[in-house]
Design an enzyme around this catalytic site. Structure first.
Site, PDB file in Angstrom:
ATOM      1  N   ARG A  98      28.531 -64.631 -41.265  1.00 17.03           N
ATOM      2  CA  ARG A  98      29.616 -64.149 -40.400  1.00 17.03           C
ATOM      3  C   ARG A  98      30.857 -63.810 -41.227  1.00 17.03           C
ATOM      4  O   ARG A  98      31.480 -62.765 -41.047  1.00 17.03           O
ATOM      5  CB  ARG A  98      29.942 -65.217 -39.353  1.00 17.03           C
ATOM      6  N   GLN A 128      39.737 -70.675 -38.336  1.00 19.99           N
ATOM      7  CA  GLN A 128      40.269 -70.267 -39.634  1.00 19.99           C
ATOM      8  C   GLN A 128      41.795 -70.318 -39.634  1.00 19.99           C
ATOM      9  O   GLN A 128      42.440 -69.961 -38.652  1.00 19.99           O
ATOM     10  CB  GLN A 128      39.788 -68.861 -39.967  1.00 19.99           C
ATOM     11  N   GLN A 137      31.691 -62.501 -29.186  1.00 25.06           N
ATOM     12  CA  GLN A 137      32.909 -63.142 -29.684  1.00 25.06           C
ATOM     13  C   GLN A 137      33.478 -62.439 -30.920  1.00 25.06           C
ATOM     14  O   GLN A 137      34.681 -62.445 -31.152  1.00 25.06           O
ATOM     15  CB  GLN A 137      32.592 -64.618 -29.999  1.00 25.06           C
ATOM     16  N   SER A 142      37.208 -69.613 -32.256  1.00 28.75           N
ATOM     17  CA  SER A 142      36.549 -68.632 -33.113  1.00 28.75           C
ATOM     18  C   SER A 142      35.384 -69.275 -33.875  1.00 28.75           C
ATOM     19  O   SER A 142      34.418 -69.706 -33.263  1.00 28.75           O
ATOM     20  CB  SER A 142      37.574 -67.972 -34.038  1.00 28.75           C
ATOM     21  N   LEU A 143      35.469 -69.393 -35.210  1.00 35.54           N
ATOM     22  CA  LEU A 143      34.353 -70.015 -35.937  1.00 35.54           C
ATOM     23  C   LEU A 143      34.096 -71.432 -35.434  1.00 35.54           C
ATOM     24  O   LEU A 143      32.974 -71.947 -35.526  1.00 35.54           O
ATOM     25  CB  LEU A 143      34.620 -70.041 -37.439  1.00 35.54           C
ATOM     26  N   HIS A 187      38.243 -60.078 -34.340  1.00 33.72           N
ATOM     27  CA  HIS A 187      38.222 -60.081 -32.875  1.00 33.72           C
ATOM     28  C   HIS A 187      38.787 -58.796 -32.270  1.00 33.72           C
ATOM     29  O   HIS A 187      39.634 -58.834 -31.376  1.00 33.72           O
ATOM     30  CB  HIS A 187      38.939 -61.316 -32.322  1.00 33.72           C
TER      31      HIS A 187
END
Length: 319
Positions: A120, A10, A253, A95-96, A204
């Site tokens: 998510r 992102q 995560q 991440s994503l 996170h």
């Protein structure tokens, strides 16, 4: 194999991303159509026409970035002869982007990945009331120094390292007041810059536990297959292939640190010298140069990048 395929997270989104690929290549268009069908809405209209503030919503940005990455990969497969199983020593995503990497390696279907990322994004947004959390970038401090800043700033609240991006770039996340304190403490400890980030939630960190619980439930309902190339896990900074472990680490995560610096260093240590960033933007390509001496980053996000990527892959095979 000296190539790794990496997938952006992102912040790399931009209105219009992927449209040139979809217009030029049916393989790319098919991915966008599949994502629209999976979500039951025209996400492509938001991706290509905006407005930017709608695309930037976490629930839209996450599946949108995955769609662009997978559309780009399908063009690389059809036009440049790329094969994840044959050509990639590893896949990894920020991440994503870890979900994009898993889909790219056949561990998840594109449709399941789109729905998981929509879930998510919504869960991460709902986990913390707007304004209660924050994230800040600390520039010019190494990871250990940034960790000390976060610990000093916490004062009974949550403040932890969210992203260790490498090149002296660490992002901290947590309660707004604690992150504000971290910015001031970091400046006092020699950070070149310390600034709040324009994000809608503190990703996170421990405050994301409700989102982690939601993802545990969602991931339990989908089939995950062993990926065609090992997945370098964000939270481990090492490679995994077992579907049950992948599921577990994807849940971790949500509240854990994205160990990107260590992940790139791990892949470089295993002989990877070319990192193909597949999808929108060039953030990961820039980070590669700061983390792995002599490594080459190749950003692939549009029709004009395909031929160069093909040449770079051929060079990696000769290395």
């Amino acid at each position: 194999m000296t190539a790794a395929f990496t997938f952006p997270g992102q912040g790399s989104q931009a209105v219009g991303m992927g449209k040139a690929l979809a217009d030029a290549f049916p393989a790319a268009r098919a991915v966008f159509d599949e994502v629209d069908a999976a979500l039951g809405e025209k996400l492509t209209a938001i991706i290509w026409d905006g407005p930017a503030e709608t695309l930037q919503l976490t629930e839209n940005a996450q599946p949108a970035l995955m769609a662009v990455s997978l559309a780009t990969l399908r063009v690389l497969e059809s036009e440049a002869g790329f094969s994840v199983g044959r050509d990639a020593a590893f896949v990894a995503g920020h991440s994503l982007g870890e979900y994009s990497a898993l889909a790219a390696a056949g561990g998840l279907t594109i449709s399941d990945t789109a729905r998981l990322l929509r879930t998510r994004g919504l869960a991460m947004q709902k986990a913390v009331p707007v304004g209660a959390g924050a994230m800040a970038a600390l520039l010019g401090l190494d990871y250990d120094a940034a960790m000390q800043v976060a610990q000093e700033a916490a004062q009974g609240q949550v403040c932890q390292a969210a992203n260790d991006n490498g090149g002296g770039q660490v992002v901290v996340s947590g309660d707004k007041a604690a992150v504000d304190r971290a910015v001031e403490i970091a400046k006092g400890k020699g950070a070149k810059r310390a600034m709040l980030l324009p994000v809608s939630a503190p990703f996170h960190c421990k405050l994301m536990q409700p989102a982690a619980d939601a993802m545990a439930e969602a991931l339990a309902k989908v089939t995950i297959k062993a990926p065609a190339a090992p997945l370098v896990s964000n939270v481990l900074a090492s490679a995994i292939t077992d579907p049950d472990e992948i599921r577990r680490r994807l849940v971790e995560q949500v509240t854990g640190t994205v160990r990107w610096r260590e992940s790139v260093a791990y892949m470089a240590g295993q002989g990877v010298s070319r990192f193909f960033e597949i999808g929108a933007g060039k953030v990961l390509t820039g980070l590669v140069k700061r983390i792995a001496d002599g490594a080459v980053g190749v950003a692939v996000g549009g029709p004009n990048d395909i031929a160069a990527a093909k040449d770079a892959l051929a060079a990696s095979k000769q290395a």
